[in-house]
Scaffold this motif. Sequence first.
Motif, mmCIF file in Angstrom:
data_model
loop_
_atom_site.group_PDB
_atom_site.id
_atom_site.type_symbol
_atom_site.label_atom_id
_atom_site.label_comp_id
_atom_site.label_asym_id
_atom_site.label_seq_id
_atom_site.Cartn_x
_atom_site.Cartn_y
_atom_site.Cartn_z
ATOM 1 N N UNK A 1 -35.998 -6.463 -24.600
ATOM 2 C CA UNK A 1 -35.073 -5.200 -24.312
ATOM 3 C C UNK A 1 -34.542 -4.478 -25.358
ATOM 4 N N UNK B 1 -28.648 -9.192 -6.072
ATOM 5 C CA UNK B 1 -27.592 -8.296 -5.883
ATOM 6 C C UNK B 1 -27.898 -7.122 -4.645
ATOM 7 N N UNK C 1 -35.862 -6.838 -8.894
ATOM 8 C CA UNK C 1 -34.916 -6.140 -7.755
ATOM 9 C C UNK C 1 -35.808 -4.822 -7.436
ATOM 10 N N UNK D 1 -30.334 -18.403 -9.102
ATOM 11 C CA UNK D 1 -29.368 -18.265 -10.180
ATOM 12 C C UNK D 1 -28.141 -17.167 -9.567
ATOM 13 N N UNK D 2 -28.103 -16.990 -8.137
ATOM 14 C CA UNK D 2 -27.226 -16.312 -7.619
ATOM 15 C C UNK D 2 -27.310 -14.770 -8.181
ATOM 16 N N UNK D 3 -28.412 -14.346 -8.561
ATOM 17 C CA UNK D 3 -28.578 -12.859 -8.919
ATOM 18 C C UNK D 3 -28.990 -11.803 -8.350
ATOM 19 N N UNK E 1 -34.452 -9.847 -14.002
ATOM 20 C CA UNK E 1 -33.931 -9.839 -12.624
ATOM 21 C C UNK E 1 -33.787 -8.197 -12.096
ATOM 22 N N UNK E 2 -33.715 -7.305 -12.999
ATOM 23 C CA UNK E 2 -33.747 -5.905 -12.743
ATOM 24 C C UNK E 2 -35.119 -5.451 -12.069
ATOM 25 N N UNK F 1 -31.144 -11.976 -20.485
ATOM 26 C CA UNK F 1 -30.604 -10.373 -20.603
ATOM 27 C C UNK F 1 -31.698 -9.519 -20.798
ATOM 28 N N UNK G 1 -22.509 -8.796 -21.193
ATOM 29 C CA UNK G 1 -23.821 -8.798 -21.646
ATOM 30 C C UNK G 1 -24.948 -8.717 -20.713
ATOM 31 N N UNK G 2 -24.749 -9.497 -19.426
ATOM 32 C CA UNK G 2 -25.758 -9.786 -18.632
ATOM 33 C C UNK G 2 -25.019 -9.692 -17.286
ATOM 34 N N UNK G 3 -25.554 -8.814 -16.289
ATOM 35 C CA UNK G 3 -25.085 -8.843 -14.745
ATOM 36 C C UNK G 3 -26.212 -8.214 -14.078
ATOM 37 N N UNK G 4 -26.504 -8.568 -12.992
ATOM 38 C CA UNK G 4 -27.426 -8.239 -12.078
ATOM 39 C C UNK G 4 -27.045 -6.635 -11.482
ATOM 40 N N UNK H 1 -24.990 -16.304 -14.065
ATOM 41 C CA UNK H 1 -25.355 -14.741 -13.333
ATOM 42 C C UNK H 1 -24.708 -13.951 -14.182
ATOM 43 N N UNK I 1 -22.583 -12.524 -17.691
ATOM 44 C CA UNK I 1 -21.828 -13.186 -19.119
ATOM 45 C C UNK I 1 -21.369 -11.977 -19.931
#
Lengths: 344, 366
Positions: free
Chosen positions: B337, B194, B170, B190-192, B166-167, B162, A312-315, A295, A297
């Motif tokens: 990106x 938010x 959302x 993936x529990x992403x 996911x962004x 990355x 590096x990676x986060x929602x 989820x 990194x």
Amino acid sequence: MEVGRLPISAALKGKLVSAGYTSLSLLSSLSPSHLARDLNISENEALDILNHAPHDGRIDTSGGHHIISGAQTAWDMLHEEELLTRITTSSVDIDNILGGGISCREVTEIGGVPGIGKTQLGIQLAVNVQLPVHCGGLGGKAIYIDTEGSFMVERVLQIAEACWDDMLANNAISQNVHAGQVGMQPKDFLENILYFRVCSYTEQIALINYLDKFISEHRDVKIVVVDSITFHFRQDFEDMALRTRLLSGMALKLMKLAKKFCLAVVLLNQVTTKYAEGSFHLTLALGDSWSHACTNRIILYWNGNERYAYIDKSPSLRSASAPYAVTARGIRNNVSNCKRIKLM
Amino acid sequence: MSEIGRRFTARRVNRKEGQRRAQESHSCCSALLVASFGKVTIVQGMASLKRLETEFPILDPDFQSFCALRGIFTVQDFLIRDLQSLVADAEQQPSSERFMQAINQVLYVIDGLHQPWLNGVDLMEDAQKNKHVLSTGCEGMDFLLRGGLRRGQVTELAGPSSSGKTQFCLLTASTVAYKHMGGVIYIDTGNSFSAKRIARFLNQISCPASEEMQPRVLQEVMNSILCHSVYDIFSMFDVLHCLESKLKYQMCRGDNDERLIIIDSISSLITPILGSSGSQGRALMVSAMSLLKKLAHEYNLAVLVTNHTVGGDGGIPKPALGESWKTLPHVRLLLSRDCGSNTYQVSLLKHPSIASGKAAKFIIND
């Protein structure tokens, strides 16, 4: 609706689904020979499947369901997220970029070059999770899965003693007398770290499968640290397709553990070089398919003589980096006279 | 006989060719039948003649044993076996009239199983009335897709790790919930998911002057986004079947307000089963997509799925899940990106009505 939950092999589940038996109510009135003929399996296997299916055949009353069972609305999740406490890393700068620390219900991957302090950070988190909630921990136990053999108990004791000193100092300053919690000795920290040593990839997969049952019996485990997750998968794997399948299956199981028991999963990873766009650069090991298995990194890197952590990676967190230092007392904020030792 | 004869000429299968193809595709046939028939009719499609007897008493045990002697146990077998020889045999039986009626009855049941025919005008009306586009909240993406995600279509968004998938999911969920007042089903592997990020996006969309949204309005909008965590493909099937029965019920009552299904990411569910010995993995992948397409078309939903990338020739990332996946989604996008910034680049790999190869840039603010 529950074919997926039957304790049968995946191949049988696939056959059931592709033959049209997606819900248990369809199975309830079948005879074993009929099912065996339908699925092209032996009668013993069909009998096995039917024995596992509950005979009362819970019929789902459709209609009137405003929410699919098991789903949550975003509003409820917002409130839950606000209530979740995080595990501090003992470095205020890193805690700031992480929004307070390592969060539960998420899988965090931490990667970096050798010597940057990944194992130190893992040990620090395993100690910090045992602190009471007002000190930045969760008051729980830690599971430490060691694949490389880099876990040094003496170092853990050193970090635990430093942590205990800090906790006493803080309690004295804020005059918060929690007699029971301050009664923790450094050795108690060691007692609450459950250590597993795995020596091959099969052991690693077996252990992660077993963790579900283990954690349901040890409900106070709040963090699982795996150091390092990639070690056994990097050497001697002839069948790359099998490796991809195993890794993605393992990633899903870890995600499920994190969500189900509301704990933090921290995976430490090594780096490798990758050739892309005409040059070599460092990336985390195990390739592109693994890079989607976490989820969050965090990448640890050297900038000059200082250590930095970069998200590096986060929602939900912004990309940022923060300096930190590895001291005799564990991970701490960077004090500028901390230099990297250069071996001449 | 003439009545059945007419039906046969309409449904005629070349005997040898049909049998050979039937044997080859028998295992896939079940999957296809699952995919093309509705859920309620799955029961009838797979139904044994014995089960149909309760509804249609003409299918008495004599007829069932007559069929059983020829290897016909279910309605599906009826479709596969040669009907002409069955009719010829039935005529030679002592109770041939009853058998003819029974055969007619089964054919009638089969007739009821397929979707009604639509002509071009009906399709056009359906497209104009029901299949609108949903804006994604992202100007560059809306410009590329000529409006946004189209209801009734499955869109795939592939990208390296990355890269903003996911962004984007959302952001789209927030936009659809707010601007289109529709329900969003978010299936997260993936529990992403938010909720804080959704709240930030909603604040940005509704009050650009960085004011806070009214809590009551925020609550109402966020209550229409449902998040479900699944960790294997069978749970995803469970969720989708549950959703289907719920949508069917809402459709009957006329208050259907679901607009969007997001699956983030479908590749992490499919990768553990794809490629092992046997084609079970691929069959499950295909039936999952068939189910999604069916939900999209029948209930006028847009579906957005995300995929990861693997290294291709020369190190250029290409979408994962292989060759057979490429044909499944309606629209395919590749996202990347610019390093460390908020600027994203998306290119169109496949679209039913726009030339592929177009690209666009967009920014997602913090």
